[in-house]
Design an enzyme around this catalytic site. Structure first.
Site: not given
Ligand code: F6P
Length: 320
Positions: A71, A102, A125, A129, A171
């Site tokens: 990210r 998105d 994903t 969504d 999410r």
């Molecule tokens: O967007 C994918 C996801 O797995 C979400 O469902 C979750 O809230 C988030 O990413 C968790 O993010 P991270 O891997 O940064 O903890």
């Protein structure tokens, strides 16, 4: 054409299948495939390499992504996007294929508007969504992982008189919770998109307990942030000892299902077939077909859950 693939945001099972097909089909079409490692971060840092067949051998059954994901906060600073463009020029990359949500598509759309680097977006994903898209890479595997987890929890739940609250990822989107609750016969399903009525549920549960029910499975979407509260509710209001299981990142891993493997390949084939003459599109899966859409079309729509599935789940939300 030199075409590079990258993954962005949360990884999902099936990304490796898309990456493998990307390399193989690129060579089939006479393109030269490249990898960008670590998503947009790798684009900024120039972590780019020509892809060979041997890079994708033996990855078909593995979750995660062999080219890694990230990210990127830096991407929102134009100076870093300029750096990314310089790296693209250095490697003579003509177009990009991105696997992500998105937010990732928007990131490349901004980049296109600034530097005219064509791209294709492929939904990947577990949150599922993305508007006007019914399936994203990773969703089917995540649903199967949740199914296995709920089956296992049901074994122990039925050995005691307990309520098990199971929190799914997603999410702000309740897709995983909704689909899993219906598929796994849960007694409760709470999601951010729908109101719920605990009083109605309580009335029903107390009646069911009188008729012999001795355990509960409740599936709650993480976006509501009430899983702990619901666990306490079962203790206080229903009189059942309760436990909370947050499924967490196991939903993002695992060997991709057959559906995942097939659709990941089809997404990539559609993207590469169109990248030269019809770029800057998102490949969506809708009504059993792969459809190219402009990001604007997606962004001007709102994601909605399947109405028929919602109707089936209304009693699990305490709705009449
Ligand atoms: O967007 C994918 C996801 O797995 C979400 O469902 C979750 O809230 C988030 O990413 C968790 O993010 P991270 O891997 O940064 O903890």
């Amino acid at each position: 054409m030199n075409i590079a693939i990258l993954c962005s945001g949360g990884d999902s099972s099936g990304m490796n299948n898309a990456i493998k097909k990307f390399v193989e089909y690129s060579y089939e079409l006479g393109f030269t495939p490249y990898f960008v490692y670590k998503g947009l971060e790798g684009l900024i840092d120039g972590d780019i390499k020509k892809a060979e067949y041997k890079d994708v051998s033996g990855i078909i059954y593995r979750g995660g992504t062999v080219i890694k994901s990230a990210r990127s906060i830096r991407w929102y600073d134009k100076n870093y996007r300029k750096k990314a463009f310089e790296n693209i020029k250095k490697h003579n990359i003509d177009a990009l294929v991105i696997l992500g949500g998105d937010g990732s598509f928007r990131a490349l759309n901004i980049f296109y508007n600034e530097f005219k680097v064509p791209f294709m977006g492929i939904p990947a994903t577990i949150d599922n969504d993305i508007p006007l898209n019914e399936y994203s890479i990773g969703v089917d595997t995540a649903l199967n992982i949740i199914r296995n987890a709920v089956d296992d929890i049901r074994d122990t739940a039925s050995s005691f008189s307990r309520a098990f609250v199971i929190e799914t990822m997603g999410r702000e989107c309740g897709y995983l919770a909704l689909t899993s609750a219906v598929a796994n016969g849960a007694e409760m399903c709470l999601i951010p998109e729908e109101e719920y009525n605990l009083e109605n549920l309580k009335k029903r549960y107390l009646k069911e307990i009188k008729n012999g029910r001795d355990y509960f499975i409740a599936i709650i979407a993480e976006g509501l942030k009430i899983s702990e509260k619901i666990k306490e509710w079962f203790e206080k209001e229903i009189g059942f000892e309760s436990r909370l299981t947050v499924l967490g990142h196991i939903q993002r891993g695992g060997s991709p299902t057959v559906i995942e493997r097939l659709r990941a390949s089809e997404f990539v084939v559609t993207a590469l077939d169109n990248i030269k003459n019809n770029p800057n599109k998102i490949v969506t899966y809708f009504d059993d077909k792969f459809i190219l859409r402009d990001l604007e079309e997606i962004e001007s729509s709102t994601y909605s859950l399947d109405k028929k599935l919602l109707k089936i789940a209304y009693p699990l939300m305490g709705k009449e």
